[in-house]
Design an enzyme around this catalytic site. Sequence first.
Site, PDB file in Angstrom:
ATOM      1  N   GLU A   1     -82.280  65.137  64.902  1.00 55.53           N
ATOM      2  CA  GLU A   1     -82.575  65.795  63.631  1.00 55.53           C
ATOM      3  C   GLU A   1     -81.311  66.352  63.006  1.00 55.53           C
ATOM      4  O   GLU A   1     -80.491  66.994  63.688  1.00 55.53           O
ATOM      5  CB  GLU A   1     -83.574  66.931  63.876  1.00 55.53           C
ATOM      6  CG  GLU A   1     -84.632  67.060  62.819  1.00 55.53           C
ATOM      7  CD  GLU A   1     -85.589  65.879  62.803  1.00 55.53           C
ATOM      8  OE1 GLU A   1     -85.455  65.040  61.888  1.00 55.53           O
ATOM      9  OE2 GLU A   1     -86.455  65.796  63.681  1.00 55.53           O
TER      10      GLU A   1
ATOM     11  N   THR B   1     -78.812  64.800  62.096  1.00 61.56           N
ATOM     12  CA  THR B   1     -77.630  64.046  62.529  1.00 61.56           C
ATOM     13  C   THR B   1     -77.312  62.907  61.564  1.00 61.56           C
ATOM     14  O   THR B   1     -76.200  62.374  61.586  1.00 61.56           O
ATOM     15  CB  THR B   1     -77.857  63.440  63.934  1.00 61.56           C
ATOM     16  OG1 THR B   1     -79.080  62.692  63.925  1.00 61.56           O
ATOM     17  CG2 THR B   1     -77.940  64.520  65.001  1.00 61.56           C
TER      18      THR B   1
ATOM     19  N   GLY C   1     -93.164  67.119  56.723  1.00 58.17           N
ATOM     20  CA  GLY C   1     -92.002  66.600  57.437  1.00 58.17           C
ATOM     21  C   GLY C   1     -92.205  65.201  57.979  1.00 58.17           C
ATOM     22  O   GLY C   1     -91.495  64.773  58.890  1.00 58.17           O
TER      23      GLY C   1
ATOM     24  N   SER D   1     -92.165  62.518  55.885  1.00 59.76           N
ATOM     25  CA  SER D   1     -91.483  61.644  54.920  1.00 59.76           C
ATOM     26  C   SER D   1     -92.397  61.011  53.892  1.00 59.76           C
ATOM     27  O   SER D   1     -92.286  59.828  53.582  1.00 59.76           O
ATOM     28  CB  SER D   1     -90.680  60.551  55.644  1.00 59.76           C
ATOM     29  OG  SER D   1     -89.646  61.135  56.389  1.00 59.76           O
ATOM     30  N   SER D   2     -93.281  61.808  53.324  1.00 55.18           N
ATOM     31  CA  SER D   2     -94.097  61.290  52.229  1.00 55.18           C
ATOM     32  C   SER D   2     -93.226  60.916  51.036  1.00 55.18           C
ATOM     33  O   SER D   2     -93.514  59.932  50.333  1.00 55.18           O
ATOM     34  CB  SER D   2     -95.156  62.320  51.817  1.00 55.18           C
ATOM     35  OG  SER D   2     -94.552  63.554  51.434  1.00 55.18           O
TER      36      SER D   2
ATOM     37  N   GLU E   1     -82.983  60.002  45.964  1.00 56.37           N
ATOM     38  CA  GLU E   1     -83.232  61.369  46.417  1.00 56.37           C
ATOM     39  C   GLU E   1     -81.977  62.231  46.288  1.00 56.37           C
ATOM     40  O   GLU E   1     -82.042  63.395  45.887  1.00 56.37           O
ATOM     41  CB  GLU E   1     -83.749  61.378  47.856  1.00 56.37           C
ATOM     42  CG  GLU E   1     -84.243  62.725  48.301  1.00 56.37           C
ATOM     43  CD  GLU E   1     -85.542  62.664  49.075  1.00 56.37           C
ATOM     44  OE1 GLU E   1     -86.021  63.737  49.460  1.00 56.37           O
ATOM     45  OE2 GLU E   1     -86.092  61.567  49.277  1.00 56.37           O
TER      46      GLU E   1
ATOM     47  N   ASP F   1     -84.933  58.699  56.897  1.00 54.91           N
ATOM     48  CA  ASP F   1     -86.328  58.606  56.477  1.00 54.91           C
ATOM     49  C   ASP F   1     -86.603  57.295  55.759  1.00 54.91           C
ATOM     50  O   ASP F   1     -87.584  56.591  56.054  1.00 54.91           O
ATOM     51  CB  ASP F   1     -86.674  59.781  55.564  1.00 54.91           C
ATOM     52  CG  ASP F   1     -86.585  61.110  56.273  1.00 54.91           C
ATOM     53  OD1 ASP F   1     -86.414  61.128  57.505  1.00 54.91           O
ATOM     54  OD2 ASP F   1     -86.671  62.144  55.590  1.00 54.91           O
TER      55      ASP F   1
END
Length: 394
Positions: free
Chosen positions: A34, A36, A127, A129-130, A163, A175
């Site tokens: 996470e 990373t 969390g 990843s929608s 994003e 993601d």
Amino acid sequence: MTGEVLAAFARQFGLEAGQPRLFFAPGRVNLIGEHTDYNGGHVFPCALTMGTVCAARVRGDRRLRLLSLNFPDAGVVETDLDRTVPLPGECWANYVLGVVRAFAAEGLAPARGLDIAFYGDIPAGAGLSSSAALEVLTGTALRELFGFPVSPTQVALLGQRAENEFIGLSCGIMDQFASAMGRRGHAIFLDTATLEYAYAPLALDGAKLVIVNSMVKHALAGSAYNDRRRECARALEALRAVKPGLASLGALAPEEFDALAGAIPDEVCRRRARHAVYENARTRSAFDALQAGDLARFGALMNASHVSLRDDYAVSCPEVDTLAALAWETPGVLGSRITGGGFGGCTVSIVRDDAAADFAGTVAREYARKTGLTPQIYTVSAGDGARELKEETL
């Protein structure tokens, strides 16, 4: 979901101009690794079987008409292909528009507009990843509808660009990559520095993957997520003063970081960097443990990951810490940790088959008693990545 999204499309946009085509992109859960991905390290996610479906049809003009069954109060969002700035407010359709802009910036501008209806079963803000699924879904639909010559990896990169630049969240690639590149029954061991990856069979013999939603929603674009990235960048800059040419925090082994950590003057930045370095090492070890069938070792690394995310990276919250602690106390749980960007969301746990029912009951009861919240609990499996849904796959 396909029947519902098709019915909504027909009600809202009609079928006189032709039938829409159907596309799907999954959410993801990260087993370990996470924060990373923007630090040049390794991640280890898998795509889920839950995700988002869209029905899409090309128009004869340049208008975009977008509908989401997950945001019914928003109604149909109408804009056009020439819009270059986000829609006002935190509008869900900005994720779609951002991907259109990212494609256009690469010379892949759609020539005509679209009518699209979306519907997903990924809990928003959990969390899982929608938002990345929505980006990858949009990119996949654009590729197929307009015949753009882009690979699934490029779709993921364009989703990340949307994003970063349109939404304003400095996320890494994990993601979007997991959503675009997932494979049923496998996790993806990804080197985010090079985008080299390997599929690892998710052989949890005698155990299950269980996600528990804390029901505390995160809002990453308006949270401390971007601060964490800046803190890591400052730590890397300080380390380069004593190790010129250091490519990323992910390029350091833990023992090397320990020897150099004193060069980072700010204690907060030092802790952030320590997490990035040690989490990368844990992820590499977890991949080896899974390949060897050592689920106990894998679980122990998950537990250590949560502690690091809680203490060094400070992206957990009391409710998620409560879920992790309850899991650690429950017999038959091999490991449990926060998953996703943090500041709320879910835990992911590996639970022995014969303990799964007790785990769900105990966690639901005790979490409600301690927090007043009722968690959502899902037993999940690894699914395939984004794709068009043909008649034979429905």
